[in-house]
Scaffold this motif. Structure first.
Motif, short mmCIF file in Angstrom:
data_model
loop_
_atom_site.label_atom_id
_atom_site.label_comp_id
_atom_site.label_asym_id
_atom_site.label_seq_id
_atom_site.Cartn_x
_atom_site.Cartn_y
_atom_site.Cartn_z
N MET A 35 21.95 46.83 5.91
CA MET A 35 21.67 47.63 4.72
C MET A 35 20.18 47.68 4.46
O MET A 35 19.50 46.65 4.52
CB MET A 35 22.36 47.00 3.50
CG MET A 35 23.84 46.80 3.67
SD MET A 35 24.53 45.99 2.22
CE MET A 35 26.26 45.86 2.72
N VAL A 141 35.81 50.75 0.39
CA VAL A 141 35.05 50.44 -0.83
C VAL A 141 33.77 51.28 -0.75
O VAL A 141 33.42 51.77 0.33
CB VAL A 141 34.65 48.94 -0.96
CG1 VAL A 141 35.87 48.04 -1.04
CG2 VAL A 141 33.72 48.51 0.17
N PRO A 143 30.16 51.39 -0.08
CA PRO A 143 29.42 50.37 0.66
C PRO A 143 28.23 49.81 -0.13
O PRO A 143 27.68 50.47 -1.00
CB PRO A 143 28.94 51.12 1.91
CG PRO A 143 28.98 52.55 1.56
CD PRO A 143 30.07 52.72 0.55
N GLY A 144 27.88 48.60 0.20
CA GLY A 144 26.74 47.94 -0.43
C GLY A 144 26.99 46.46 -0.67
O GLY A 144 26.10 45.65 -0.51
N PHE A 145 28.23 46.16 -1.04
CA PHE A 145 28.53 44.77 -1.42
C PHE A 145 29.91 44.35 -0.91
O PHE A 145 30.83 45.17 -0.87
CB PHE A 145 28.48 44.61 -2.94
CG PHE A 145 27.12 44.90 -3.50
CD1 PHE A 145 26.15 43.90 -3.58
CD2 PHE A 145 26.77 46.19 -3.89
CE1 PHE A 145 24.87 44.18 -4.06
CE2 PHE A 145 25.49 46.48 -4.37
CZ PHE A 145 24.55 45.46 -4.46
N GLY A 146 30.00 43.08 -0.56
CA GLY A 146 31.30 42.51 -0.23
C GLY A 146 32.05 42.18 -1.50
O GLY A 146 31.51 42.26 -2.60
N GLY A 179 37.40 45.29 1.13
CA GLY A 179 38.50 44.85 0.27
C GLY A 179 39.80 44.57 1.00
O GLY A 179 40.87 44.65 0.40
N ILE A 180 39.69 44.21 2.28
CA ILE A 180 40.91 44.03 3.08
C ILE A 180 41.23 42.55 3.30
O ILE A 180 40.37 41.76 3.69
CB ILE A 180 40.78 44.75 4.44
CG1 ILE A 180 40.60 46.26 4.21
CG2 ILE A 180 42.01 44.48 5.32
CD1 ILE A 180 40.26 47.04 5.46
N VAL A 197 37.97 45.35 9.14
CA VAL A 197 36.83 44.50 8.78
C VAL A 197 37.25 43.69 7.56
O VAL A 197 37.87 44.23 6.63
CB VAL A 197 35.60 45.36 8.43
CG1 VAL A 197 34.45 44.49 7.93
CG2 VAL A 197 35.18 46.19 9.64
C1 DX5 Z 1 30.52 46.91 2.45
C2 DX5 Z 1 30.54 46.40 3.89
C3 DX5 Z 1 31.79 45.66 4.24
C4 DX5 Z 1 32.03 44.49 3.34
C5 DX5 Z 1 33.35 43.85 3.64
O1 DX5 Z 1 29.29 47.49 2.22
O2 DX5 Z 1 30.40 47.47 4.78
O3 DX5 Z 1 31.78 45.29 5.58
O4 DX5 Z 1 31.04 43.54 3.43
O5 DX5 Z 1 33.49 42.75 2.79
P1 DX5 Z 1 34.82 42.46 1.97
O6 DX5 Z 1 35.89 42.24 2.99
O7 DX5 Z 1 34.48 41.26 1.18
O8 DX5 Z 1 35.10 43.69 1.14
#
Ligand code: DX5
Ligand code: ZN
Length: 216
Positions: A35, A141, A143-146, A179-180, A197
């Protein structure tokens, strides 16, 4: 079903050990979330860290780099040099980046290439690229954060891609990301996904091997 733990959720203080821990726990691939603080509202790590991960894992470990960056055309050679196996770039950069050329260049370098699609982006935009990619990444989700919640509405995109794949006789992988965990895996599978992922649900699980086995 391939399971690709996201290194974004690991303990960065010992990232090499964490990479080996995931592989020992049964990870098929390691997913590397890159990122740039512009394409997404977060900064993670770049090619040097990917190269350090490469040096920390047994030969043959499959490294899947997900470039959430504005200029994948400019930066992809550094990830090639870092020794990753797959590079995914985002459809949302179409227009600013020549995606056809960048995908072709990644392949010409001997790597696999992927095209990623954000939740807000219609999947139809990916259809002209299907003959040119080894994988389509459907973001579940923003993208940006887990650690965010799975957006089940994106499963329809996976169904469209699986249908097109069958219709055209193609064999690209359909990856889902975000989110999986074990509760979402069957929905993803039923829709036609081949690779999941998983960050939080693997690295933050009390038993990573059990979490990966449950998803499989
Ligand atoms: C989101 C990332 C994902 C994320 C997955 O920006 O691309 O790879 O980190 O993390 P979780 O499984 O915690 O949603
Ligand atoms: Zn990712």
């Amino acid at each position: 079903m391939l399971i690709a733990p996201s290194m974004l959720a690991c303990d960065f203080r010992r990232i090499g050990e964490e990479a080996r821990r995931a592989l020992d726990a049964g990870a098929d691939w390691l997913h590397l979330d890159v990122m740039d603080g512009s394409f997404v509202d977060n900064i993670s790590f770049g090619p040097d860290i990917c190269g350090a991960i490469r040096k920390s894992v047994p030969e043959g470990a499959y490294l899947d780099a997900h470039l959430m960056i504005d200029a994948p055309d400019h930066y992809y050679p550094r990830f090639v040099k870092a020794g990753v196996n797959m590079i995914s770039i985002h459809l949302e950069r179409e227009g600013a980046v020549d995606l056809h050329a960048t995908l072709a260049a990644i392949r010409a370098a001997g790597l696999h290439c992927g095209l990623a699609v954000n939740p807000a982006t219609p999947v139809e935009g990916a259809l002209p690229y299907l003959e040119e990619v080894d994988m389509v990444l459907v973001m579940s989700v923003v993208p940006g954060f887990g650690g965010q919640s799975f957006m089940a509405e994106v499963l329809d995109k996976v169904r469209v891609l699986a249908e097109e794949r069958a219709k055209r006789g193609l064999s690209f992988i359909i990856q889902m990301d975000g989110g999986i965990g074990p509760a979402q895996a069957p929905l993803c599978r039923e829709a036609g996904a081949d690779c999941l992922v998983a960050g939080s649900s693997t690295f933050k699980a009390p038993d990573m091997a059990a979490a990966i086995a449950a998803m499989k």
